[in-house]
Design a protein around this motif. Structure first.
Motif, PDB file in Angstrom:
ATOM      1  N   ALA A 125       0.832  -1.210   0.000  1.00 25.81           N
ATOM      2  CA  ALA A 125       0.000   0.000   0.000  1.00 25.81           C
ATOM      3  C   ALA A 125       0.864   1.255   0.000  1.00 25.81           C
ATOM      4  N   GLY A 126       1.931   1.245   0.786  1.00 29.64           N
ATOM      5  CA  GLY A 126       2.813   2.409   0.820  1.00 29.64           C
ATOM      6  C   GLY A 126       3.502   2.648  -0.516  1.00 29.64           C
ATOM      7  N   VAL A 127       3.966   1.572  -1.152  1.00 32.17           N
ATOM      8  CA  VAL A 127       4.626   1.700  -2.453  1.00 32.17           C
ATOM      9  C   VAL A 127       3.644   2.221  -3.495  1.00 32.17           C
ATOM     10  N   ILE A 128       2.429   1.690  -3.509  1.00 33.31           N
ATOM     11  CA  ILE A 128       1.427   2.155  -4.483  1.00 33.31           C
ATOM     12  C   ILE A 128       1.104   3.622  -4.253  1.00 33.31           C
ATOM     13  N   ALA A 129       0.954   4.035  -2.995  1.00 38.56           N
ATOM     14  CA  ALA A 129       0.621   5.432  -2.701  1.00 38.56           C
ATOM     15  C   ALA A 129       1.761   6.371  -3.091  1.00 38.56           C
ATOM     16  N   VAL A 130       2.976   6.042  -2.689  1.00 38.23           N
ATOM     17  CA  VAL A 130       4.102   6.940  -2.967  1.00 38.23           C
ATOM     18  C   VAL A 130       4.428   6.957  -4.461  1.00 38.23           C
ATOM     19  N   ALA A 131       4.423   5.791  -5.115  1.00 35.56           N
ATOM     20  CA  ALA A 131       4.695   5.754  -6.560  1.00 35.56           C
ATOM     21  C   ALA A 131       3.609   6.502  -7.329  1.00 35.56           C
ATOM     22  N   GLY A 132       2.353   6.351  -6.894  1.00 34.52           N
ATOM     23  CA  GLY A 132       1.269   7.100  -7.537  1.00 34.52           C
ATOM     24  C   GLY A 132       1.443   8.602  -7.375  1.00 34.52           C
ATOM     25  N   LEU A 133       1.851   9.028  -6.194  1.00 37.76           N
ATOM     26  CA  LEU A 133       2.099  10.447  -5.959  1.00 37.76           C
ATOM     27  C   LEU A 133       3.256  10.951  -6.817  1.00 37.76           C
ATOM     28  N   ILE A 134       4.313  10.163  -6.942  1.00 41.30           N
ATOM     29  CA  ILE A 134       5.457  10.551  -7.775  1.00 41.30           C
ATOM     30  C   ILE A 134       5.039  10.698  -9.230  1.00 41.30           C
ATOM     31  N   VAL A 135       4.281   9.743  -9.716  1.00 42.00           N
ATOM     32  CA  VAL A 135       3.823   9.813 -11.110  1.00 42.00           C
ATOM     33  C   VAL A 135       2.885  10.997 -11.309  1.00 42.00           C
ATOM     34  N   TYR A 136       1.989  11.232 -10.347  1.00 39.02           N
ATOM     35  CA  TYR A 136       1.070  12.366 -10.473  1.00 39.02           C
ATOM     36  C   TYR A 136       1.826  13.692 -10.500  1.00 39.02           C
ATOM     37  N   VAL A 137       2.759  13.872  -9.589  1.00 36.41           N
ATOM     38  CA  VAL A 137       3.528  15.120  -9.525  1.00 36.41           C
ATOM     39  C   VAL A 137       4.409  15.271 -10.757  1.00 36.41           C
ATOM     40  N   GLY A 138       5.013  14.187 -11.187  1.00 37.26           N
ATOM     41  CA  GLY A 138       5.929  14.264 -12.328  1.00 37.26           C
ATOM     42  C   GLY A 138       5.250  14.497 -13.650  1.00 37.26           C
ATOM     43  N   LEU A 139       4.022  14.047 -13.803  1.00 34.15           N
ATOM     44  CA  LEU A 139       3.342  14.157 -15.091  1.00 34.15           C
ATOM     45  C   LEU A 139       2.315  15.280 -15.151  1.00 34.15           C
ATOM     46  N   ARG A 140       2.328  16.173 -14.185  1.00 38.37           N
ATOM     47  CA  ARG A 140       1.434  17.332 -14.267  1.00 38.37           C
ATOM     48  C   ARG A 140       1.859  18.206 -15.436  1.00 38.37           C
ATOM     49  N   PRO A 141       0.924  18.835 -16.119  1.00 37.16           N
ATOM     50  CA  PRO A 141       1.286  19.676 -17.272  1.00 37.16           C
ATOM     51  C   PRO A 141       2.273  20.785 -16.929  1.00 37.16           C
ATOM     52  N   LYS A 142       2.176  21.346 -15.716  1.00 39.56           N
ATOM     53  CA  LYS A 142       3.102  22.411 -15.327  1.00 39.56           C
ATOM     54  C   LYS A 142       4.536  21.881 -15.288  1.00 39.56           C
ATOM     55  N   ASN A 143       4.718  20.683 -14.789  1.00 44.26           N
ATOM     56  CA  ASN A 143       6.053  20.102 -14.718  1.00 44.26           C
ATOM     57  C   ASN A 143       6.538  19.661 -16.098  1.00 44.26           C
ATOM     58  N   LEU A 144       5.640  19.164 -16.916  1.00 49.50           N
ATOM     59  CA  LEU A 144       6.034  18.741 -18.259  1.00 49.50           C
ATOM     60  C   LEU A 144       6.423  19.938 -19.124  1.00 49.50           C
ATOM     61  N   ALA A 145       5.813  21.097 -18.863  1.00 53.69           N
ATOM     62  CA  ALA A 145       6.127  22.286 -19.660  1.00 53.69           C
ATOM     63  C   ALA A 145       7.566  22.749 -19.433  1.00 53.69           C
ATOM     64  N   ARG A 146       8.143  22.408 -18.294  1.00 53.59           N
ATOM     65  CA  ARG A 146       9.528  22.806 -18.033  1.00 53.59           C
ATOM     66  C   ARG A 146      10.520  22.029 -18.890  1.00 53.59           C
ATOM     67  N   VAL A 147      10.205  20.820 -19.267  1.00 52.74           N
ATOM     68  CA  VAL A 147      11.131  20.020 -20.064  1.00 52.74           C
ATOM     69  C   VAL A 147      10.718  19.927 -21.529  1.00 52.74           C
TER      70      VAL A 147
END
Length: 154
Positions: free
Chosen positions: A59-81
């Motif tokens: 459960a912890g791995v799913i929650a943290v990995a999901g949060l990482i993917v959500y934060v990393g793939l937000r349009p604001k973050n993608l616009a920087r790269v």
């Protein structure tokens, strides 16, 4: 001591997934290694520490990995790269000659059969059909063949 191994596997797995999603997207290898480390860590958690700890780890791995993917793939973050600017510059197409057939110029060097000719204010490398043309002579452009300006004495 198995809890330390499991914790390190999960930590490094999450770090690799974060690196893949946030810092170096598109490499895939880092993400696969991260997910493999997470899977081994969760599996070892079930095997060595029991089912309840395995469930918590999963459960912890799913929650943290999901949060990482959500934060990393937000349009604001993608616009920087991502590339946002448009390059509308142009170059001169070599298929469109800049010296038209029939243009007259003066040789700056002897043409044996290649040399330099001055057309107005533009210097160009030219060739003849095999004849020698002395320096300072007038030449006329016969045509453009295979990106070479072909001239003859005027």
């Amino acid at each position: 001591m198995p809890w330390l191994t499991i914790a390190l596997l999960l930590l490094f797995g999450l770090l690799f997934v974060a690196a893949e999603v946030i810092f170096i997207p598109g490499t895939t290898i880092v993400g696969i290694v991260g997910f493999a480390l997470l899977a081994v860590g969760v599996w070892l958690g079930y095997r060595d520490l029991g089912t309840p700890v395995g469930h918590y780890a999963l459960a912890g791995v799913i929650a943290v990995a999901g949060l990482i993917v959500y934060v990393g793939l937000r349009p604001k973050n993608l616009a920087r790269v991502a590339l946002n600017s448009v390059n509308d510059a142009s170059v001169q197409d070599v298929r469109r000659p800049d010296v038209a057939p029939g243009t007259v110029g003066r040789t700056l060097s002897a043409l044996r059969p290649a040399g330099t000719v001055l057309f107005g204010t533009d210097r160009r490398e030219v060739v003849t059909r095999g004849e020698f043309v002395a320096s300072g002579s007038e030449v006329r452009v016969l045509g453009i063949e295979h990106n070479r300006i072909v001239v003859a004495a005027a």
